[in-house]
Design an enzyme around this catalytic site. Structure first.
Site, PDB file in Angstrom:
ATOM      1  N   GLU A 125      12.884  98.439 -15.545  1.00  0.00           N
ATOM      2  CA  GLU A 125      13.404  97.134 -15.135  1.00  0.00           C
ATOM      3  C   GLU A 125      12.390  96.356 -14.298  1.00  0.00           C
ATOM      4  O   GLU A 125      12.217  95.163 -14.494  1.00  0.00           O
ATOM      5  CB  GLU A 125      14.712  97.288 -14.365  1.00  0.00           C
ATOM      6  CG  GLU A 125      15.887  97.722 -15.219  1.00  0.00           C
ATOM      7  CD  GLU A 125      16.256  96.723 -16.301  1.00  0.00           C
ATOM      8  OE1 GLU A 125      16.177  95.504 -16.062  1.00  0.00           O
ATOM      9  OE2 GLU A 125      16.626  97.160 -17.404  1.00  0.00           O
TER      10      GLU A 125
ATOM     11  N   ASP B 186      17.065  87.498 -12.585  1.00  0.00           N
ATOM     12  CA  ASP B 186      17.231  88.920 -12.287  1.00  0.00           C
ATOM     13  C   ASP B 186      16.361  89.246 -11.080  1.00  0.00           C
ATOM     14  O   ASP B 186      15.188  88.864 -11.043  1.00  0.00           O
ATOM     15  CB  ASP B 186      16.803  89.784 -13.473  1.00  0.00           C
ATOM     16  CG  ASP B 186      17.778  89.731 -14.636  1.00  0.00           C
ATOM     17  OD1 ASP B 186      18.909  89.244 -14.446  1.00  0.00           O
ATOM     18  OD2 ASP B 186      17.401  90.183 -15.727  1.00  0.00           O
TER      19      ASP B 186
END
EC number: 3.2.1.17
Length: 148
Positions: A54, A71
């Site tokens: 991620e 994000d």
């Protein structure tokens, strides 16, 4: 995908915050102390693998998505659903400012990630986990680290 990487880099530069990139073993210790090992049945290897894919273990990673949401942090937690960026249409299920997810103190990010796993019934929220970690032998992710 290349554009997302560039946007992540730009996001890191724009924040003005000093970026911290953790090592795999340091994160293993932090995650273990935070009770993530076997949280909702997900081994420590799942958490370490997911964080790597991620954010590359970067606490200040930010990725701007096509819908305008962002994000944030080591777990790439989305502003539309999980944190507050200041927009009225955001849901903020974690009851936390998005800026709290991009600090070297991972407490808020871990609390929010646990909430995501609990409320979404697993780790499928994270595309990096689904693509690179799900259903694999993840024992290597904590190998050589001083965690049980």
């Amino acid at each position: 995908m290349k554009a997302a990487g560039i946007l992540t880099l730009i996001g890191c530069l724009v924040t003005g915050a000093e970026s911290k990139i953790y090592t795999r073993c340091k994160l293993a210790k932090i995650f273990s102390r935070a009770g993530l090992d076997n949280y909702w049945g997900f081994s420590l290897g799942n958490w370490i693998c997911m964080a790597y894919y991620e954010s590359g273990y970067n606490t200040t990673a930010q990725t701007v998505l096509d819908d305008g949401s962002i994000d944030y942090g080591i777990f790439q937690i989305n502003s539309f659903a999980w944190c507050r960026r200041g927009k009225l249409k955001e849901n903020n299920h974690c009851h936390v400012a998005c800026s709290a997810l991009i600090t070297d103190d991972l407490t808020d990010a871990i609390i929010c990630a646990r909430k995501i796993v609990k409320e979404t019934q697993g780790m499928n929220y994270w595309q990096g986990w689904k693509k690179h970690c799900e259903g694999r032998d993840l024992s290597e992710w904590k190998k050589g680290c001083e965690v049980s």
